[in-house]
Design an enzyme around this catalytic site. Structure first.
Site, PDB file in Angstrom:
ATOM      1  N   CYS A 116       2.433   3.733  11.570  1.00  0.00           N
ATOM      2  CA  CYS A 116       3.329   3.236  10.527  1.00  0.00           C
ATOM      3  C   CYS A 116       3.567   4.373   9.537  1.00  0.00           C
ATOM      4  CB  CYS A 116       2.740   2.012   9.832  1.00  0.00           C
ATOM      5  SG  CYS A 116       1.287   2.353   8.811  1.00  0.00           S
ATOM      6  N   HIS A 118       0.836  -1.194   0.000  1.00  0.00           N
ATOM      7  CA  HIS A 118       0.000   0.000   0.000  1.00  0.00           C
ATOM      8  C   HIS A 118       0.868   1.239   0.000  1.00  0.00           C
ATOM      9  CE1 HIS A 118       0.887  -0.949   4.229  1.00  0.00           C
ATOM     10  NE2 HIS A 118       0.843   0.345   4.448  1.00  0.00           N
TER      11      HIS A 118
END
Length: 667
Positions: free
Chosen positions: A184, A65
């Site tokens: 993240c 992603h």
């Protein structure tokens, strides 16, 4: 979510044997629907995110992603692989692969939906239903939430409501309370999966876990009362935790975000053990510091050492840039004897150019006097956070006093950081903890570092620094050319990566004690670093048909980036075709570095590219060296790309012709 994934974005028979191939096949489906405007550019962004941390998860899941400027709207593509694709998960290949594409400026609502998917991936019933789905339409409906993976027990609260209700008081003994923060680099998937995993593990262990997710859509701070009542803290993050000081004084476990996904029960057990032992953590000792890359505990010492050293160099460079440019301007305006001018506090004539030249030279000289203390201070800061600043700066100042120079600053910073870390490990009574960071740590660490620098290592390092200075001063002929070749190769090997930074740090360090040799090194390093983007710009201009439309557009920007000494301008080309671009760039960089040293060009400024040409010694020969390297590199790229058997353009022969089209490209 039905808009984000449709049956056209589902491949239940994904025929890919590598993660790059899997990402490409799914991205081609996005491009065919107009969701991705530049396939190669988007895949480069996916690869860059993957390089930060593998996206494979336990349970056979891969979630590549990224956020990208090449994405028109938030999109999700799903592929199911029979053979499995390795995304770096500890338990093996992934058979369920989700490619998540978010625009660079995705709104909060879309990111919230993507985070909800990330949480669903921790549900075994959801993944089991995907493995048994018989049609793309059914799989898309399941992912979009239009088809239930299973019925909820009657009267049971929805998952989100259960999670928000977790802090409510319960009957009987008060459970152990944990607050956690997950984050993240992209804040889309791992952030929320780690949160879900920790909450489920807490429920299984009878522990109350409340998580603050610091994702792309921002974050909602935990209630201060919840934080105050917590018995322990878990940080599962790959970027620095925001407002970390809120959690000081509690037992803390600090790990990477994947640990929060893969082993949440271990983390909960570890923080409970620390609480039972009475361990508490200050924010300065609760894990990696703000200038470190956060990662797993088994990160190699060599990687950490490089990070510490580069953190010091990164803080030093602005002082070098300001001081070097001011000194160079002083020489340019006032002549080479400007260093003999009296102090401007004693004599300054507003209408005389020499007085202004002296002012710039003296300001630049003072800026340069901070180089070694700043280097040492921020190396120590990288190791031990704010408590490392005082002993680091003190050690750097001592390095100047004993003439240990740049090398002395490196050693002083490492000694200071190590000393602070050692002092912080000493158990002390709780009543003294308040004065540790303000009084005890600065005092003890400064004494230790001062003793070592003055009486133990200072003199030997000063001798080594003098030997290095003499060697650089005596560089001439073949030796200088060989050094220029080596520096040129290093500058072009990874285009702003670790090897490039080592060469640049070597050159910048020499400016701390400038001499003829160190100024030649700085000139060679900057010239070589300009070659890759300039060469790609030239190649796309001369033989544009060998490049994709996106690469030709990047080539226009590369002219400016190369002229500004921004080597990273060549990264899009290297990412798309590394086996041709990187060797060609290295060859051109080696030619330029060798010629710059052979022509005895000098440079006092650490940056600026062609815009500081007036401050370069032998400027015409310097420009000739850059042109020669650029032509060599561009010629090699054209030669190597010309040997390919396929056309990179979009269209019938291109990679983006239709979703699922297979194209063979020569390696």
């Amino acid at each position: 979510m039905s808009r984000m994934i449709t049956a056209d974005l589902v491949d239940l028979d994904l025929s890919a044997d590598t993660k790059e191939a899997a990402a490409r096949l799914l991205a081609e489906r996005m491009a065919a629907l107009g969701r991705v405007t530049d396939l190669d550019g988007f895949l480069a962004d996916v690869a860059a995110r993957e390089a930060q941390m593998p996206t494979g998860l336990d349970g056979g899941i891969g979630i590549p992603h990224c956020r990208s400027a090449h994405v028109t709207e938030p999109t999700l593509a799903f592929g199911r692989s029979t053979a499995g694709v390795d995304f770096g998960a500890p338990d093996g290949p992934a058979d369920l692969i989700f490619l998540i594409a978010a625009p660079a400026g995705a709104d909060d609502a879309h990111l919230t939906i993507l985070s909800a998917l990330a949480r669903h991936l921790m549900d075994e019933q959801f993944t089991s239903s995907l493995r048994s789905a018989t049609s793309p339409r059914a799989a898309a409906a399941l992912i979009a939430g239009e088809e239930s993976a299973g019925e909820e027990p009657e009267g049971e609260e929805p998952e989100e409501e259960q999670r928000e209700a977790a802090p409510d008081p319960v009957e009987g003994p008060v459970p152990f309370r944990i607050v956690a923060v997950t984050s993240c680099p992209t804040g889309i998937a791992h952030t929320y999966m780690a949160a879900e995993s920790l909450e489920k593990a807490g429920l299984a262990a009878g522990v109350e876990v409340v998580v603050e997710t610091q994702g792309s859509a921002g974050f909602t701070r935990l209630d201060p009362a919840v934080v105050a009542a917590a018995d322990g803290v878990i940080f599962a993050h790959d970027v620095p935790v925001r407002e970390k000081e809120r959690f000081a004084g509690k037992p803390t476990v600090d790990v990477g975000v994947k640990a929060g996904i893969n082993r949440p029960a271990e983390l909960i057990a570890e923080v409970r053990d620390r609480a039972e032992r009475g361990e508490t953590s200050d924010v300065s000792t609760a894990g990696p510091t703000p200038v470190e890359s956060v990662g797993e505990p088994n990160e190699g010492y060599g990687t950490k050492l490089r990070t510490w050293l580069m953190s010091g160099v990164s803080y030093m460079v602005p002082f070098v840039a300001a001081g070097g440019l001011l000194i160079a301007l002083g020489f340019a305006i006032g002549g080479w004897d400007i260093d003999k001018a009296p102090s401007v506090t004693e004599h300054f004539a507003w209408g005389q150019a020499d007085s202004w030249a002296a002012l710039m030279f003296q300001i630049g000289g003072l800026a340069f006097s901070f180089l070694v203390p700043v280097l040492a201070g921020y190396i120590s800061y990288g190791m031990a956070d704010r408590p490392g600043l005082v002993p680091g700066f003190v050690g750097g100042a001592i390095a100047l006093t004993v003439n240990a120079g740049f090398l002395g600053g490196l050693v002083a910073g490492l000694l200071a950081g190590a000393t602070v870390l050692a002092v912080q490990r000493v158990r002390i009574p709780p009543v003294l903890r308040g004065i540790m960071p303000v009084v005890v740590i600065p005092l003890v660490s400064s004494i230790v570092v001062g003793f070592l620098m003055f009486l133990v290592v200072g003199k030997p390092i000063a001798s080594l620094q003098q030997a290095l200075t003499d060697w650089l001063s005596g560089l001439s002929g073949a030796n200088a050319v060989i050094l220029g070749v080596i520096l040129g190769l290093m500058m072009c090997f990874d285009l702003g990566g670790p090897v490039n930074k080592v060469a640049y740090a070597f050159a910048v360090g020499g400016l701390a004690t400038p001499n003829e040799g160190s100024l030649k090194v700085m000139a060679a390093v900057m010239a070589a670093g300009m070659v890759p983007p300039l060469a790609m710009a030239l190649a796309t201009t001369v033989r544009g048909r060998l490049f994709t439309r996106a690469e030709r557009e990047n080539g226009k920007a590369a002219w400016v980036l190369g002229a500004s000494f921004i080597s990273e301008g060549a990264i899009p080309f290297a990412a798309a075709d590394p086996l041709r671009v990187i060797p060609a760039a290295m060859a051109g960089g080696a030619v330029t570095g060798a010629l710059s040293m052979a022509f005895e060009c000098t440079l006092r400024a650490p940056h600026g590219g062609l815009f500081v040409t007036p401050l370069i010694g032998n400027p015409l020969l310097y420009l000739l060296a850059i042109v020669a390297g650029t032509v060599v590199s561009a010629g090699l790229v054209i030669l190597l790309k010309g040997a390919r058997r396929t056309t990179p353009e979009g269209g019938p022969k291109g990679r983006q012709a239709t979703a699922g089209t297979k194209v063979t490209v020569a390696a």
